[in-house]
Design a protein around this motif. Structure first.
Motif, PDB file in Angstrom:
ATOM      1  N   ALA A 179       0.858  -1.201   0.000  1.00 34.13           N
ATOM      2  CA  ALA A 179       0.000   0.000   0.000  1.00 34.13           C
ATOM      3  C   ALA A 179       0.884   1.238   0.000  1.00 34.13           C
ATOM      4  N   ASP A 180       0.443   2.215  -0.758  1.00 38.15           N
ATOM      5  CA  ASP A 180       1.123   3.511  -0.790  1.00 38.15           C
ATOM      6  C   ASP A 180       0.518   4.386   0.303  1.00 38.15           C
ATOM      7  N   ALA A 181       1.343   4.849   1.231  1.00 37.55           N
ATOM      8  CA  ALA A 181       0.852   5.647   2.364  1.00 37.55           C
ATOM      9  C   ALA A 181       0.132   6.912   1.908  1.00 37.55           C
ATOM     10  N   GLU A 182       0.415   7.342   0.688  1.00 36.97           N
ATOM     11  CA  GLU A 182      -0.195   8.592   0.202  1.00 36.97           C
ATOM     12  C   GLU A 182      -1.537   8.347  -0.479  1.00 36.97           C
ATOM     13  N   ASN A 183      -1.910   7.094  -0.604  1.00 41.49           N
ATOM     14  CA  ASN A 183      -3.147   6.773  -1.328  1.00 41.49           C
ATOM     15  C   ASN A 183      -3.678   5.444  -0.803  1.00 41.49           C
ATOM     16  N   LEU A 184      -4.249   5.477   0.395  1.00 36.53           N
ATOM     17  CA  LEU A 184      -4.679   4.238   1.056  1.00 36.53           C
ATOM     18  C   LEU A 184      -6.083   3.856   0.595  1.00 36.53           C
ATOM     19  N   ALA A 206       0.186  11.899   2.799  1.00 28.93           N
ATOM     20  CA  ALA A 206       0.178  10.736   3.700  1.00 28.93           C
ATOM     21  C   ALA A 206      -0.484  11.107   5.030  1.00 28.93           C
ATOM     22  N   LEU A 207      -0.187  12.299   5.549  1.00 20.24           N
ATOM     23  CA  LEU A 207      -0.809  12.727   6.820  1.00 20.24           C
ATOM     24  C   LEU A 207      -2.315  12.858   6.652  1.00 20.24           C
ATOM     25  N   ARG A 208      -2.743  13.354   5.491  1.00 19.35           N
ATOM     26  CA  ARG A 208      -4.182  13.481   5.245  1.00 19.35           C
ATOM     27  C   ARG A 208      -4.824  12.086   5.248  1.00 19.35           C
ATOM     28  N   GLU A 209      -4.123  11.129   4.666  1.00 23.15           N
ATOM     29  CA  GLU A 209      -4.632   9.749   4.651  1.00 23.15           C
ATOM     30  C   GLU A 209      -4.666   9.165   6.059  1.00 23.15           C
ATOM     31  N   VAL A 210      -3.635   9.457   6.855  1.00 27.24           N
ATOM     32  CA  VAL A 210      -3.616   8.973   8.249  1.00 27.24           C
ATOM     33  C   VAL A 210      -4.839   9.521   8.982  1.00 27.24           C
ATOM     34  N   GLY A 236      -5.243  17.974  10.204  1.00 28.04           N
ATOM     35  CA  GLY A 236      -6.253  17.545  11.182  1.00 28.04           C
ATOM     36  C   GLY A 236      -5.717  16.691  12.314  1.00 28.04           C
ATOM     37  N   LEU A 237      -4.393  16.731  12.532  1.00 21.87           N
ATOM     38  CA  LEU A 237      -3.786  15.913  13.590  1.00 21.87           C
ATOM     39  C   LEU A 237      -3.129  16.837  14.623  1.00 21.87           C
ATOM     40  N   LEU A 238      -3.471  16.639  15.882  1.00 23.55           N
ATOM     41  CA  LEU A 238      -2.927  17.492  16.943  1.00 23.55           C
ATOM     42  C   LEU A 238      -1.710  16.805  17.567  1.00 23.55           C
ATOM     43  N   MET A 239      -0.556  17.456  17.502  1.00 21.90           N
ATOM     44  CA  MET A 239       0.652  16.852  18.095  1.00 21.90           C
ATOM     45  C   MET A 239       0.524  16.879  19.612  1.00 21.90           C
ATOM     46  N   THR A 240       0.621  15.723  20.260  1.00 24.98           N
ATOM     47  CA  THR A 240       0.486  15.666  21.723  1.00 24.98           C
ATOM     48  C   THR A 240       1.815  15.360  22.404  1.00 24.98           C
TER      49      THR A 240
END
Ligand SMILES: C[S@@+](CC[C@H](N)C(=O)[O-])C[C@H]1O[C@@H](n2cnc3c(N)ncnc32)[C@H](O)[C@@H]1O
Length: 274
Positions: free
Chosen positions: A93-98, A123-127, A191-195
């Motif tokens: 799988a390509d992390a940029e296009n799951l 990739a982050l958007r896909e995550v 959309g990811l908050l670094m904790t």
């Protein structure tokens, strides 16, 4: 001088050829269990590993939850992972296009993959898309170049004796995720908050003398191999001799042991984005 059409195909081609030798140097295998701890796993968690390479992360995660899938874009890495861990699940799988559904994993894990993605924002958007709201993403990257002899010395020696302009395609900035503010900005944009952001000391015990250093650069990395292989062949012997001499400083009883710090980042999907 070689011409590569784009960074992604250069990396894919390189990693396809690296599966057989990658595990030999164990630069990452000792770090994977530490990063898995940061996932804070429970036995009901559904976990996706991205850029799994030979599958160390998936194997470690499977000690805590059976519901784990290892993925990598290199077919040869998936073949290697399946051979090493036949009871575990791996797929290309390509992390940029799951292809996975929205909100379908509790946790996503990625050790030393993000800095190889041609389009890390994708990739982050896909995550973010595949994580359920409140889901956790843990990843590692190497510390900035100036803290790391492996990258720093290569960069200095190439600057002095060779050239960076050898036809390798430009990739994204190497330190985008190893500098705290930059990592946080990149994550929150998707959309990811670094904790949590932690710089960790680490030693890479190569198990080999300094004379093996050019070989190590070629067998563990894609960009480092390209940077050496495509130098002017008249200059290469001097470059390699200089690298060997610089790493003598880190040789103890015939083995190079060098500081190789890294960063572990934890981020959370805040709300329903998808
Ligand atoms: C340095 S290795 C890391 C492997 C393993 N996670 C580890 O910690 O040892 C980088 C891996 O990223 C994979 N990779 C690079 N770009 C990728 C992408 N777009 N999608 C999935 N995997 C990718 C490569 O095939 C390679 O296996």
């Amino acid at each position: 001088m070689p011409i590569f059409s784009d960074f992604k195909s250069f990396e894919k081609d390189g990693w396809e050829q690296r599966a057989a030798t990658y595990g030999k140097w164990s630069a990452t295998s000792q770090i994977v269990p530490i990063a898995v701890e940061a996932l804070n796993l429970s036995s009901v968690d559904r976990v996706l590993e991205l850029a799994c390479g030979p599958g160390y992360g998936t194997s470690e995660i499977s000690k805590k939850t059976q519901d784990v899938l290892g993925t990598d874009f290199a077919d040869s890495m998936i073949t290697e992972a399946k051979a090493l861990y036949p009871d575990l699940e791996f797929e290309q799988a390509d992390a940029e296009n799951l292809k996975f559904s929205n909100n379908s994993f509790d946790k996503v894990f990625c050790t030393f993959g993000v800095l190889h993605f041609a389009h890390p924002d994708k990739a982050l958007r896909e995550v973010c898309r595949v994580l359920r709201p409140g889901g956790i993403f843990v990843f590692t990257v190497w510390a900035p170049v100036e803290k790391s002899p492996f990258f720093g010395i290569l960069s200095e020696v190439i600057s002095q004796l060779g050239s960076f302009d050898v036809g390798l395609p430009d990739g994204p900035p190497i330190d985008d995720f190893s500098v705290k503010d930059r990592a946080s900005t990149k994550l929150s944009a998707q959309g990811l908050l670094m904790t949590n952001f932690q710089m960790k000391d680490n030693v890479f015990d190569t198990g080999s003398p300094a004379s093996e250093i050019p070989k190590i650069y070629r067998e563990v990395g894609v960009r480092s191999k390209g940077l050496l292989d495509f130098q002017d062949q008249n200059k290469l012997p001097r470059i390699e001799t200089e690298l060997i001499s610089r790493f003598k400083e880190f040789e103890e009883e015939g083995t190079v042991k060098m500081p190789f710090p890294y960063v572990i980042v934890t981020a959370r999907k805040e709300q329903q984005h998808y």
